[in-house]
Write a protein that holds these residues in place. Structure first.
Motif, PDB file in Angstrom:
ATOM      1  N   MET A 132       7.995   6.617  -6.206  1.00 11.70           N
ATOM      2  CA  MET A 132       8.423   5.300  -6.671  1.00 11.70           C
ATOM      3  C   MET A 132       8.486   5.250  -8.196  1.00 11.70           C
ATOM      4  N   THR A 133       7.517   5.898  -8.857  1.00 14.27           N
ATOM      5  CA  THR A 133       7.520   5.930 -10.316  1.00 14.27           C
ATOM      6  C   THR A 133       8.730   6.684 -10.830  1.00 14.27           C
ATOM      7  N   ALA A 136       4.652   0.750 -13.251  1.00  9.10           N
ATOM      8  CA  ALA A 136       5.891   0.783 -12.470  1.00  9.10           C
ATOM      9  C   ALA A 136       5.657   0.279 -11.053  1.00  9.10           C
ATOM     10  N   THR A 137       4.523   0.642 -10.471  1.00  7.48           N
ATOM     11  CA  THR A 137       4.203   0.204  -9.109  1.00  7.48           C
ATOM     12  C   THR A 137       4.026  -1.303  -9.055  1.00  7.48           C
ATOM     13  N   SER A 156       4.295   0.344   3.094  1.00 13.79           N
ATOM     14  CA  SER A 156       3.989  -0.776   3.976  1.00 13.79           C
ATOM     15  C   SER A 156       3.573  -1.986   3.153  1.00 13.79           C
ATOM     16  N   LEU A 157       4.146  -3.132   3.525  1.00 18.94           N
ATOM     17  CA  LEU A 157       3.811  -4.399   2.897  1.00 18.94           C
ATOM     18  C   LEU A 157       3.079  -5.242   3.932  1.00 18.94           C
ATOM     19  N   ALA A 212       0.830  -1.206   0.000  1.00 20.16           N
ATOM     20  CA  ALA A 212       0.000   0.000   0.000  1.00 20.16           C
ATOM     21  C   ALA A 212       0.860   1.249   0.000  1.00 20.16           C
ATOM     22  N   LEU A 213       0.555   2.159  -0.913  1.00 22.77           N
ATOM     23  CA  LEU A 213       1.293   3.407  -1.080  1.00 22.77           C
ATOM     24  C   LEU A 213       0.329   4.574  -1.184  1.00 22.77           C
ATOM     25  N   SER A 214       0.714   5.707  -0.599  1.00 25.88           N
ATOM     26  CA  SER A 214      -0.044   6.937  -0.829  1.00 25.88           C
ATOM     27  C   SER A 214       0.237   7.424  -2.247  1.00 25.88           C
TER      28      SER A 214
END
Length: 198
Positions: A89-90, A108-109, A179-180, A80-82
């Motif tokens: 990240m991209t 990319a995510t 977070s994973l 999960a990413l904001s």
């Protein structure tokens, strides 16, 4: 919540995750030809209802990538990413000359999660001599609470406990947090600790 796991068990598990994280960072670095480091400063096991109070608000909009795990330890990995973290990240994954469209951001995510999850699984498989494989990552953009709830409705055989793996990526001196989450089938964590021998 008393998760009935000992500090020694969690320390051994954290070391396994750190090994996987190191492999993931190496794979990402080779892919983008730039140095990437990854740390795992926190691993915690809690009831999923505690997530909203301790980890992320239920109404937080996230880019959520799900990868189902099959083999000797079934469950689901959820990354999960904001939106801001997804942008960062991209930028890390794509060359500067490439226009960052929404399609590229999502692609990319998913590729980042694919690398991470398989690095974790490969490290765990080698250390514990177990068979673990993942599905193709699926991405959804929704409120965090809706994502978690939908997973439990779709896979109601899963345990109520969630393993939270806090990741910190360091790229060109900047830290990006994500977070994973590992949502295991019932009894999987106990089986995993038994395999480790702690």
């Amino acid at each position: 919540m008393d998760n009935h796991f000992t500090d020694i068990q969690l320390d051994v598990l954290k070391e396994l995750i750190n090994i996987g994280g190191g492999h993931a960072a190496t794979s990402i670095s080779q892919l983008i030809d730039k140095p990437v480091n990854m740390l795992v400063p926190m691993i915690e096991i809690m009831d999923y209802q505690e997530l909203y109070a301790k980890i992320m608000a239920e109404d937080q909009l996230v880019y959520a990538v799900m990868s189902q795990i099959y083999g000797d330890a079934g469950g689901v990995f959820l990354f999960a990413l904001s939106d801001d973290s997804t942008e960062a990240m991209t930028d890390m994954m794509m060359p500067e000359s490439v226009v960052k469209t929404e399609v590229l951001k999502e692609s990319a995510t998913k590729e980042l999660v694919n690398i991470m999850v398989n690095s974790f699984l490969n490290a765990t498989s080698k250390v514990l001599d177990v068979n673990l494989v993942s599905s193709v990552p699926l991405l959804t953009i929704d409120m965090f609470g809706a994502v978690i709830s939908s997973l439990y409705m779709a896979f109601d055989q899963y345990d109520e406990q969630v393993m939270i793996i806090k990741n910190e990526f360091f790229y060109l001196g900047d830290k990006m947090e994500a977070s994973l989450y590992f949502i295991p089938k019932a009894g999987v964590l106990e089986k995993l600790f038994k395999s480790i021998g702690v």
